[in-house]
Design a protein around this motif. Structure first.
Motif: not given
Ligand SMILES: Cc1cc2nc3c(=O)[nH]c(=O)nc-3n(C[C@H](O)[C@H](O)[C@H](O)COP(=O)(O)OP(=O)(O)OC[C@H]3O[C@@H](n4cnc5c(N)ncnc54)[C@H](O)[C@@H]3O)c2cc1C
Length: 370
Positions: A23-26, A189-191, A344-352, A364-369
């Motif tokens: 949506r950001l055009g990437l 890169v987002v894992l 340049a890398v984020r690791v995102v894991v929902v832990t519940s 959205e938060e990851v993108s914003r920050t």
């Protein structure tokens, strides 16, 4: 093969990042090791839960994600199978928890009913002996096993996201991403590997000591014509979902459940029942942190889950048509872990067990920050 963002994992967390970035055009690529996503994101209830989520960030993320789900579902033609949630308080002590919850900010738009009023509004529920019943208007339910592939196809067709299925991400040395088939290049890169704690993100995740919990789930055919008005939860949810269990009244209630429902608590059981378009119900679940790796499910656990279903729903007969297990990571104080092993890398894991309800807001938060 050069992208602004490469996402590893086509579960809901990966797809949410792909959606926000596109949506950001990437220019976005999603790399998924299986031929389609078969992890937690298609094994869950498809229950986008707001009420009962942990106060603070998780509840806020759930509210935001619910709104994004509503937009996306309309755009992708994903049916919202039902809306809202009934929480039945069946045992003494449950009424105090529900009353206290309704006094909080999170309960402000929920309605508390006595047994007679709930029975009139929701005849599909077994309300005769209920202490109280709460209705929440906030929830949505999608059929995950259909919704996730539809969302991915829509991202490909309408947003130009490139999907590489049947391809594992083996190594990330940004901007270089080595997969089992080739080398891709991504500015970022987002894992989002879900329950794969020892794979490509293992070096980062190892420091957090996460574990997996294993859940048992069933699909049940009720008598013809039975329709649920909304998702349904009951007593044991009040001591499992942090939005309720943090209340002082829930601590007292938990003590009485330890006497009456010790076996269910030992298996981490609480009831969620939702309905599909064909009338079948998805019913669960249990939580076994110590046996996460074993693929073998227990009939005793299924029987306990079904007993809680029969206590809450006005059905005398049912047929179990499917059984499965699912896994998600646990062990992080927040319900979500975002790590930055490299700029340049984020690791995102929902832990519940909340990723279907929060992934869009997390992305959205990851993108914003970032
Ligand atoms: C039984 C069950 C019921 C649940 N019910 C609910 C619910 O009703 N509501 C709710 O909000 N949440 C629920 N949850 C939690 C929710 O489903 C999860 O939080 C969410 O699906 C996690 O999404 P994910 O994308 O991180 O993981 P996943 O869906 O597991 O996706 C991760 C993907 O990454 C891929 N992958 C991993 N490593 C690599 C690699 N190296 N290369 C390429 N691909 C890779 C995997 O193949 C997988 O497809 C439930 C979970 C379970 C198990």
């Amino acid at each position: 093969m050069t992208f602004d963002l490469i996402v590893c994992g086509a579960g809901i967390v990966g797809l949410a990042h792909a959606y926000v970035a596109s949506r950001l055009g990437l220019r976005v690529a999603v790399v998924e090791r299986d031929h389609h996503a078969v992890g937690a994101s298609i094994r869950n209830f498809g229950f986008v839960t707001v009420t009962g989520q942990r106060e603070g960030a998780t509840w806020q993320r759930a509210r935001r994600s619910r709104d994004v789900w509503a937009e996306v579902a309309q755009a992708c033609r994903i049916p919202i199978v039902h809306r809202g949630l009934w929480v039945l308080g069946l045992r003494p002590g449950s009424q105090a928890v529900l009353e206290a919850f309704c006094q909080t900010e999170m309960g402000a738009e929920c309605q508390l009913h006595d047994a007679a009023s709930a029975g009139r509004l929701a005849p599909a529920l077994r309300t005769q002996h209920a202490q109280a019943a709460m209705y929440s208007p906030h929830e949505l339910r999608v059929e995950s096993r259909e919704a996730i592939p539809k969302l991915a196809a829509w991202l490909a067709e309408q947003h130009g996201v490139t999907f590489c299925y049947g391809e594992s991400v083996l190594e990330v040395d940004a901007p270089r991403v080595r997969t089992s088939r080739r080398v891709l290049h991504g500015g970022r890169v987002v894992l989002c590997p879900g329950a794969d704690l020892n794979g490509v993100a293992g070096a980062t995740l190892g420091a957090f000591g996460l574990k997996l919990t294993r859940l048992q789930m069933l699909r049940v055919r009720p008598p013809a014509g039975f329709r649920l008005p909304a998702a349904v939860m009951s007593d044991l949810s009040l001591v499992r979902y942090a939005g309720y269990s943090a209340l002082p009244q829930a601590k007292t209630f938990a003590q009485s459940l330890q006497v009456d429902e010790a076996e269910s608590l030992q298996h981490g059981i609480h009831l969620i029942a939702v309905q599909s378009e064909d009338g079948t119900l998805v019913v669960g679940d249990s939580h076994h942190p110590d046996s996460a790796a074993t693929p073998f499910t227990s009939q005793r656990v299924d029987a306990l889950i079904l007993r809680h279903m029969q206590e809450a729903l006005a059905i005398d007969q049912h047929e179990v048509v499917e059984r499965w297990a699912g896994w998600y990571p646990v062990g992080h104080a927040d319900d979500c872990l975002v790590a930055a092993p490299d700029p340049a890398v984020r690791v995102v894991v929902v832990t519940s067990g909340t990723g279907a309800s929060t992934a869009f807001a997390i992305a959205e938060e990851v993108s914003r920050t970032w």
